[in-house]
Design a protein around this motif. Structure first.
Motif, PDB file in Angstrom:
ATOM      1  N   GLN A  20      19.688  29.782 -15.691  1.00 55.77           N
ATOM      2  CA  GLN A  20      18.968  30.799 -15.615  1.00 55.77           C
ATOM      3  C   GLN A  20      17.735  30.832 -16.756  1.00 55.77           C
ATOM      4  O   GLN A  20      17.836  29.991 -17.773  1.00 55.77           O
ATOM      5  N   ASP A  21      16.921  31.859 -16.684  1.00 54.63           N
ATOM      6  CA  ASP A  21      15.876  32.119 -17.591  1.00 54.63           C
ATOM      7  C   ASP A  21      16.551  32.357 -18.958  1.00 54.63           C
ATOM      8  O   ASP A  21      16.934  33.738 -19.122  1.00 54.63           O
ATOM      9  N   THR A  22      16.528  31.623 -19.876  1.00 60.91           N
ATOM     10  CA  THR A  22      17.236  31.910 -21.192  1.00 60.91           C
ATOM     11  C   THR A  22      16.343  32.803 -22.197  1.00 60.91           C
ATOM     12  O   THR A  22      16.781  33.011 -23.219  1.00 60.91           O
ATOM     13  N   ALA A  23      14.958  32.840 -21.701  1.00 60.43           N
ATOM     14  CA  ALA A  23      14.428  33.668 -22.504  1.00 60.43           C
ATOM     15  C   ALA A  23      14.292  35.286 -22.128  1.00 60.43           C
ATOM     16  O   ALA A  23      13.922  36.161 -22.754  1.00 60.43           O
ATOM     17  N   PRO A  38      16.265  38.489 -22.468  1.00 58.20           N
ATOM     18  CA  PRO A  38      17.389  38.712 -23.317  1.00 58.20           C
ATOM     19  C   PRO A  38      18.719  39.109 -22.914  1.00 58.20           C
ATOM     20  O   PRO A  38      19.788  38.558 -23.806  1.00 58.20           O
ATOM     21  N   LYS A  39      18.891  39.591 -22.005  1.00 59.15           N
ATOM     22  CA  LYS A  39      20.265  39.973 -21.264  1.00 59.15           C
ATOM     23  C   LYS A  39      20.833  38.556 -21.051  1.00 59.15           C
ATOM     24  O   LYS A  39      22.213  38.217 -21.332  1.00 59.15           O
ATOM     25  N   ILE A  40      20.195  37.587 -20.466  1.00 60.68           N
ATOM     26  CA  ILE A  40      20.699  36.334 -20.190  1.00 60.68           C
ATOM     27  C   ILE A  40      21.060  35.729 -21.401  1.00 60.68           C
ATOM     28  O   ILE A  40      22.068  35.117 -21.589  1.00 60.68           O
ATOM     29  N   ARG A  41      20.176  35.386 -22.386  1.00 54.54           N
ATOM     30  CA  ARG A  41      20.475  35.034 -23.902  1.00 54.54           C
ATOM     31  C   ARG A  41      21.726  35.810 -24.383  1.00 54.54           C
ATOM     32  O   ARG A  41      22.613  34.817 -24.857  1.00 54.54           O
ATOM     33  N   ILE A  42      21.969  36.841 -24.376  1.00 55.68           N
ATOM     34  CA  ILE A  42      23.141  37.450 -24.924  1.00 55.68           C
ATOM     35  C   ILE A  42      24.501  37.433 -24.279  1.00 55.68           C
ATOM     36  O   ILE A  42      25.308  36.876 -24.716  1.00 55.68           O
ATOM     37  N   SER A  43      24.192  37.168 -22.884  1.00 54.06           N
ATOM     38  CA  SER A  43      25.547  36.613 -22.082  1.00 54.06           C
ATOM     39  C   SER A  43      25.812  35.391 -22.563  1.00 54.06           C
ATOM     40  O   SER A  43      26.990  34.825 -22.492  1.00 54.06           O
TER      41      SER A  43
END
Length: 458
Positions: free
Chosen positions: A367-370, A372-377
């Motif tokens: 998924q799109d690691t840019a 913020p929610k994906i990056r935190i997860s």
């Protein structure tokens, strides 16, 4: 000089450390203007052998104004002897019985037993010192009294080493200073039921209690513990053996732990550990017992709870007519077996969790690691993954160190001299057998990976 002798006389103290001039009664006011010749004064003092500690200023005033001086007049003072310091004994360890009552203090900790180890230095003799001689006013030496040596002697289980004036213990035990005699007693005795007068006990030697040990007390000894009474919900820990003439009624809180053997009349609702053998005169009821060697309960029954032994268990009866659940484990430590099973279950749970986290990580990586929610997860997933792997490693290390074996399964036996009842579960290591019927006078052992039951005769 004749005039001086007519009007004055010399007086000394008993040791001639002080010389004084005293006026005679014939001295009158008519001689107020009298002066004394310096040479006559020297001859007068010499005639009395006064040569040391002369008070020059006083003698000068005396020669000029003899009628105005106050008598007796100090004219010479010797050097006083300094007596030697008596020897003393310097203790090299703290043998006070007081307890440090800090925030962690247990009100049952009343005192500490002054304990010493074999070979430990106890005390050192210091001095005595000789002292310094003095001189009287005639120049004669006044001898100083030498210091007296300390009157300390080696008593029971203590030796004195001349070369360094030091006392050593020859046994583990309680230090005692009786007068000036140093003793080490290998036994500490309480001649009644343990109470707050004595408090909890912790001793390097053997403890003897001629009474009961009530609920809440702790008794520890590096040697044996002998209790001529009963034990309630108390904790008894011995490096050697434990002897209890009555028994323990532990109320599921009391425990006995011995590095060697335990000899006891009965066990009721208690936890027991014996490094070697457990000898029970009567019954073991609803208790958790572990012995690395044998458990002997030939005259009584084992009912309820669990019993583990490395070699053999002998009892008159095992279980009850009411089919009370009773666990018998031979060749293995039941507590460690349970711990091993819990670790294996936990390991399985963590392995499943690790697999789920791995799948989640792969999904998040696509998924799109840019975002913020994906990056935190993803960060949370990585932290959980690392934490789970760490826990799995710790469990694996503990499983490798865990030794559930108590002895040789081939030599382990259960011997029942009367009845073994239903609902008794017998385990030889990982092999288990549940008793479905009552049996009389039998022996159970492990034969070709099966628990065999043999009828005994005679």
């Amino acid at each position: 000089m004749e005039m001086l002798a007519e009007y004055f006389r010399i007086i000394f103290d008993e040791e001639k450390l002080i010389a004084q001039i005293e006026r005679k009664t014939s001295f009158s006011e008519l001689e107020e203007e009298l002066k004394i010749d310096e040479q006559d004064l020297k001859e007068f003092l010499a005639s009395h052998q006064i040569i040391h500690g002369l008070q020059d200023e006083t003698l000068e005033l005396f020669a000029k104004f003899p009628a105005k001086m106050e008598y007796p007049l100090l004219i010479a003072e010797g050097q006083y002897p300094i007596n030697g310091v008596d020897g003393n004994i310097k203790f090299v360890f703290d043998f006070k019985e007081e307890i440090n009552r800090d925030s962690k203090w247990n009100f049952r900790d009343v005192m500490k037993i002054p304990s010493v180890s074999k070979g430990q230095r106890l005390a050192k003799l210091i001095g005595p010192e000789k002292g310094v001689d003095g001189l009287d006013v005639t120049g004669t030496v006044v001898k100083a009294n030498p210091g007296k040596p300390a009157a300390a002697t080696a008593g029971k289980n203590v030796v004195y080493r001349e070369e360094d004036s030091t006392f050593f213990a020859t046994e583990n035990g309680q230090f005692n200073l009786s007068g000036r005699k140093l003793n080490v007693y290998p036994e500490y005795e309480v001649n009644e039921t343990l109470s707050l007068k004595d408090g909890n006990l912790d001793f390097i030697g053997t403890i003897i209690i001629r009474g009961d040990v009530p609920t809440g007390f702790t008794v520890k000894a590096e040697g044996d513990i002998k209790i001529f009474g009963m034990v309630e919900a108390a904790t008894i820990i011995a490096g050697g053996s434990i002897y209890v003439t009555e028994g323990i009624s532990g109320q599921e809180k009391g425990s006995l732990e011995a590095g060697e053997n335990i000899h006891i009349a009965y066990i009721n609702q208690a936890k027991i550990y014996a490094g070697n053998d457990l000898f029970v005169e009567n019954s073991i009821l609803h208790s958790e017992c572990l012995a690395n060697g044998h458990v002997y309960c030939q005259k009584g029954s084992i009912a309820g709870g669990s019993i583990s032994a490395g070699k053999t268990i002998e009892a008159r009866d095992v279980g009850t007519r009411m089919n009370t659940k009773t666990e018998i484990t031979l060749g293995m430590n039941k507590l460690l077996l349970e711990r091993e099973q819990n670790l294996l279950n936990k390991k399985q749970e963590l392995e499943l969790l690790l697999e789920k986290l791995k799948i989640l990580g792969q999904k998040l990586a696509t998924q799109d690691t840019a975002n913020p929610k994906i990056r935190i997860s993803l960060l949370r997933q990585r932290h959980s993954f690392a934490k789970t792997k760490e826990q799995l490693t710790e469990i694996g290390e503990e499983l490798l160190l865990l030794n559930t074996s108590l002895g040789d399964l081939k030599e382990a036996k259960l011997i029942v001299r009367n009845f073994i009842y239903q609902n008794v579960n017998v385990s030889f290591g990982k092999y288990k057998r549940s008793i479905k019927s009552n049996y009389h006078y039998i022996e159970m052992s492990l034969h070709e990976n099966e628990i065999a039951l043999h009828q005994l005769y005679g």
